[in-house]
Design an enzyme around this catalytic site. Structure first.
Site, short mmCIF file in Angstrom:
data_model
loop_
_atom_site.label_atom_id
_atom_site.label_comp_id
_atom_site.label_asym_id
_atom_site.label_seq_id
_atom_site.Cartn_x
_atom_site.Cartn_y
_atom_site.Cartn_z
N GLY A 239 0.69 -1.36 0.05
CA GLY A 239 0.11 -0.25 0.28
C GLY A 239 0.90 1.04 0.31
O GLY A 239 0.19 2.48 -0.08
N GLU A 273 3.98 -6.94 1.60
CA GLU A 273 3.53 -7.24 0.35
C GLU A 273 3.56 -5.90 -0.33
O GLU A 273 2.89 -5.72 -0.54
CB GLU A 273 2.60 -7.56 0.76
CG GLU A 273 2.20 -8.98 1.55
CD GLU A 273 0.89 -9.05 1.83
OE1 GLU A 273 0.70 -10.48 1.09
OE2 GLU A 273 0.09 -8.67 1.24
N PRO A 274 5.25 -5.14 -0.32
CA PRO A 274 4.61 -4.04 -1.39
C PRO A 274 4.68 -4.46 -2.67
O PRO A 274 5.32 -5.39 -2.73
CB PRO A 274 6.00 -2.97 -0.57
CG PRO A 274 7.04 -4.45 -0.25
CD PRO A 274 6.37 -5.08 0.48
N GLY A 275 3.87 -4.06 -4.00
CA GLY A 275 3.75 -4.01 -4.81
C GLY A 275 5.01 -3.02 -5.83
O GLY A 275 5.94 -2.12 -6.52
N ARG A 276 3.59 -1.92 -5.79
CA ARG A 276 3.82 -0.51 -6.35
C ARG A 276 4.85 0.29 -5.40
O ARG A 276 5.75 1.15 -6.93
CB ARG A 276 2.63 0.69 -5.93
CG ARG A 276 2.64 1.99 -6.83
CD ARG A 276 1.85 3.19 -6.32
NE ARG A 276 0.46 2.35 -6.08
CZ ARG A 276 -0.71 2.99 -6.83
NH1 ARG A 276 -0.47 2.43 -7.77
NH2 ARG A 276 -2.01 2.37 -6.60
N CYS A 343 -10.96 3.26 -29.84
CA CYS A 343 -12.50 3.55 -30.24
C CYS A 343 -13.26 4.36 -28.56
O CYS A 343 -14.42 3.19 -29.16
CB CYS A 343 -13.10 2.99 -31.01
SG CYS A 343 -12.42 3.42 -32.62
N GLU A 344 -12.59 4.81 -27.90
CA GLU A 344 -13.13 5.29 -26.59
C GLU A 344 -13.10 6.83 -26.75
O GLU A 344 -11.63 6.93 -26.21
CB GLU A 344 -13.06 4.31 -25.82
CG GLU A 344 -13.26 2.75 -26.04
CD GLU A 344 -14.03 2.16 -24.82
OE1 GLU A 344 -14.93 2.98 -23.92
OE2 GLU A 344 -14.51 1.02 -25.36
N TYR A 372 1.36 -1.90 -12.08
CA TYR A 372 0.18 -2.13 -13.13
C TYR A 372 -0.12 -1.63 -13.94
O TYR A 372 -0.82 -0.21 -14.39
CB TYR A 372 -0.75 -1.09 -11.82
CG TYR A 372 -0.16 -1.52 -10.35
CD1 TYR A 372 -1.25 -3.41 -10.23
CD2 TYR A 372 -0.11 -0.95 -9.42
CE1 TYR A 372 -1.59 -3.15 -8.97
CE2 TYR A 372 -0.41 -1.89 -8.37
CZ TYR A 372 -0.77 -3.22 -8.11
OH TYR A 372 -0.15 -3.13 -6.69
N1 LLP Z 1 -1.13 -7.52 -0.72
C1 LLP Z 1 -2.55 -6.87 -1.05
C2 LLP Z 1 -3.50 -7.93 -0.51
C3 LLP Z 1 -2.95 -6.25 -1.92
O1 LLP Z 1 -4.34 -6.91 -2.52
C4 LLP Z 1 -2.61 -5.88 -3.28
C5 LLP Z 1 -2.85 -4.52 -3.89
C6 LLP Z 1 -0.66 -5.59 -2.53
C7 LLP Z 1 -0.43 -6.02 -1.57
C8 LLP Z 1 0.16 -4.93 -3.61
O2 LLP Z 1 -0.17 -2.90 -3.00
P1 LLP Z 1 0.64 -2.20 -3.55
O3 LLP Z 1 1.73 -1.81 -2.18
O4 LLP Z 1 1.05 -2.26 -5.02
O5 LLP Z 1 0.27 -0.94 -2.97
N2 LLP Z 1 -4.26 -1.66 -9.69
C9 LLP Z 1 -4.66 -0.54 -9.20
C10 LLP Z 1 -3.78 -0.86 -8.06
C11 LLP Z 1 -4.96 -1.98 -7.57
C12 LLP Z 1 -3.76 -2.80 -6.23
C13 LLP Z 1 -4.37 -3.97 -5.93
N3 LLP Z 1 -3.65 -4.77 -4.67
C14 LLP Z 1 -3.82 0.49 -9.86
O6 LLP Z 1 -2.53 0.63 -10.52
O7 LLP Z 1 -3.02 1.67 -8.61
#
Ligand code: LLP
Length: 420
Positions: A239, A273-276, A343-344, A372
Site C-alpha cells: 500500500g 507485501e509491497p508492490g507499487r 475507439c473510446e 500496474y
Molecule cells: N497485498 C494485497 C493483499 C493487495 O491486494 C495488494 C494490491 C498489495 C499487497 C500490493 O499493494 P501496493 O503495495 O502495490 O499498493 N491497479 C491499481 C492497484 C491495485 C492494488 C491491488 N492490491 C492501480 O493501478 O493503482
C-alpha cells in the site's frame, strides 16, 4: 528515486539511451530499470532490518519473470493471488517458504496446487474459503498455515477502486468473525491458525491510516493472547504510495520509524507485501506520435499506445508524467491531450499537459508505469501487447516479445455450423 534521466537532452535508462531501445524493438514498449527495482526492495529490507521481516513483493504489480527473478535473487518472497501467479513464482525460482497467497476467490484447484507446492501461508478472506482449504488439506494429509485477513474498517484516503480496508469492501473479515474462528481451532483439523493479515489499500501517501490499522490489529492480537491464541505471522500488506506528480509519500525509512516502535517487545514474523513501491518508478511506457490533430478546442497528440497498454489514467484518473525522449528546451510549450488509437473517449494517457511542440514520429515516455502497467494491458481493438525490456547498466534485453497479430487469434476456431 529512479534511474531515468536526461543526458544531453536525451532520455536514458541507466546507461542506455531509451531511443536506442525504441528503435530496436519498435513501440509501444515497456522499459524497466533493474537497478531501480532492486534498490527499492533494498530500501525496505534495510529500513526494517531490526525486525527481519519477510518482504513478499506483490507480483500483481509487475509479474514479468525477469523482474521476479531479479527480486527473488535479492531475497524477496512473493505475494500471489492466483494459480497463474503461483506458476510464475515457481518459474522464477521463488522458494515456496517465501510465498504467501491472498485473494477473495481462490478456486479448489488453485488451493490444491498451492498446498502441494508447500507455500508458507494462505491469507484467508472468508469462512467458506477456510472450510475449502481445510477440506483439501485433509484430503492431501497436509497442514495449511493460515493467516486471517481482517478488515479494520479504515478509510485509507486513496482512490475508491483501490481502498480495501473499509467496512463495505469485499476484502477480509470483521474482527468478531476472525476472533470466533481463532477460538474454535479444533473445528479445522488440517489448519494451523497462526497469522493475521491486513491490507487497507494502495497508493496511500500518509502514514496515519497504516498506524491506525496496525494499532487495531495489534490490540486484536492482544485480545487473542488473553484467550491463549498464539500468533506467529503478522502480515501487514502493501500500500505504500509513490510519486506520480506532486505526491509527497513517506519514505521507507520514515515508514519504518513510525511502525517499528509498535513492535517493541513483540516476537512475530512480520511480512510486508509491497508492490507499487518496488516497481512503479522502475518502469516507463514508450510510444510514438502518429498524428497531431488540432480542433477548435484541443490539440491532440495521437500516439501508438493508449488505454489498452496503460489503463490507469482512464480507470483511476491517474497521472503519469509525459517526457519526450528528445528534450528540446527552446521549443514552444503546447497544451496537449495525449490520446491513443482506441475507439473510446476514455482512451487518453494525459489531458491538458504542457509539453514541448510535438510532431509525428516523436517518441514519448509515460513515466512511473512499472506497476500496474503491462499487467493490466489488454488486446482491446485487437492490438498486440507491447514488448517489455529490462535494462541493467549498459545492457538491455527483451524480456517479453511483442505479441503478433496472428497470436491474437491463435486460440480461436470457426465451427462448422457457422461456416456452412
Ligand atoms: N497485498 C494485497 C493483499 C493487495 O491486494 C495488494 C494490491 C498489495 C499487497 C500490493 O499493494 P501496493 O503495495 O502495490 O499498493 N491497479 C491499481 C492497484 C491495485 C492494488 C491491488 N492490491 C492501480 O493501478 O493503482
Amino acid at each position: 528515486m529512479h534511474d531515468f534521466f536526461y543526458k544531453d537532452n536525451e532520455l536514458y535508462c541507466e546507461k542506455v539511451r531509451v531511443r536506442d531501445i525504441a528503435e530496436k524493438t519498435g513501440t509501444p514498449v515497456y522499459i524497466y530499470s533493474y537497478k531501480t527495482f532492486v534498490e527499492h526492495l533494498e530500501k525496505i529490507q534495510k529500513a526494517f532490518r531490526p525486525i527481519k521481516p519477510l518482504i513478499c513483493y506483490s507480483m500483481k504489480a509487475n509479474s514479468n519473470l525477469a523482474i521476479l527473478k531479479s527480486l527473488v535473487q535479492k531475497g524477496s518472497g512473493l505475494d500471489i493471488v492466483s494459480g497463474g501467479e503461483l506458476y510464475r513464482a515457481k518459474k522464477a525460482g521463488c522458494p515456496p517458504e517465501r510465498i504467501v497467497y491472498a485473494g477473495v476467490g481462490k478456486t479448489a484447484e488453485e488451493i490444491e496446487e498451492a498446498l502441494r507446492s508447500g507455500i508458507l501461508l494462505f491469507n484467508v478472506e472468508s469462512v467458506p474459503e477456510l472450510e475449502t482449504i481445510n477440506r483439501i488439506a485433509r484430503r492431501l494429509k497436509k497442514i495449511a498455515n493460515i493467516s486471517l485477513r481482517v478488515n479494520p474498517g479504515i478509510d485509507p484516503q486513496t482512490h475508491d477502486h483501490i481502498a480495501t480496508g473499509k467496512a463495505e469492501s469485499k476484502f477480509g473479515m470483521d474482527m468478531e468473525t476472525a476472533e470466533k474462528i481463532f477460538l474454535s481451532p479444533g473445528h479445522y483439523k488440517a489448519l494451523c491458525l497462526c497469522g493475521v493479515h491486513v491490507h487497507i489499500g494502495s497508493q496511500i501517501v500518509t502514514g496515519q491510516p497504516f498506524i491506525e490499522a496496525f494499532w487495531k490489529v495489534l490490540s486484536f492480537i492482544d485480545e487473542l493472547a488473553k484467550e491463549k491464541v498464539k500468533i506467529k505471522y503478522l502480515n501487514l500488506g502493501g500500500g505504500l504510495g509513490v510519486i506520480y506528480s506532486t505526491e509527497n509519500p513517506q519514505t521507507a525509512d520514515e515508514f519504518a520509524k513510525n511502525v517499528l516502535p509498535l513492535f517493541k517487545g513483540r516476537q512475530y514474523q512480520v511480512i510486508f507485501e509491497p508492490g507499487r513501491f518496488i516497481s512503479a518508478n522502475g518502469g516507463i511506457l514508450v510510444g510514438k506520435v502518429l498524428y497531431i490533430k488540432q480542433t477548435k478546442v484541443k490539440n491532440f497528440a495521437i500516439v501508438d499506445t493508449g488505454m489498452h497498454d496503460l489503463i490507469r489514467p482512464t480507470l483511476y484518473g491517474a497521472h503519469h508524467e509525459v517526457w519526450p525522449l528528445a528534450k528540446d528546451e527552446k521549443a514552444a510549450k503546447w497544451v496537449y491531450d495525449v490520446v491513443g488509437p482506441i475507439c473510446e473517449s476514455g482512451d487518453f494517457l494525459a489531458k491538458d499537459r504542457h509539453i514541448q511542440e510535438l510532431k509525428a514520429d516523436d517518441y514519448l515516455a509515460f513515466m512511473t508505469a512499472g506497476a500496474y502497467g503491462f499487467v493490466m494491458s489488454s488486446n482491446y481493438n485487437s492490438h498486440p501487447r507491447p514488448a517489455e525490456v529490462l535494462v541493467s547498466g549498459k545492457q538491455f534485453a527483451v524480456v517479453r516479445k511483442r505479441e503478433t497479430v496472428p497470436s491474437l487469434v491463435a486460440g480461436e476456431t470457426i465451427p462448422d455450423f457457422v461456416s456452412k
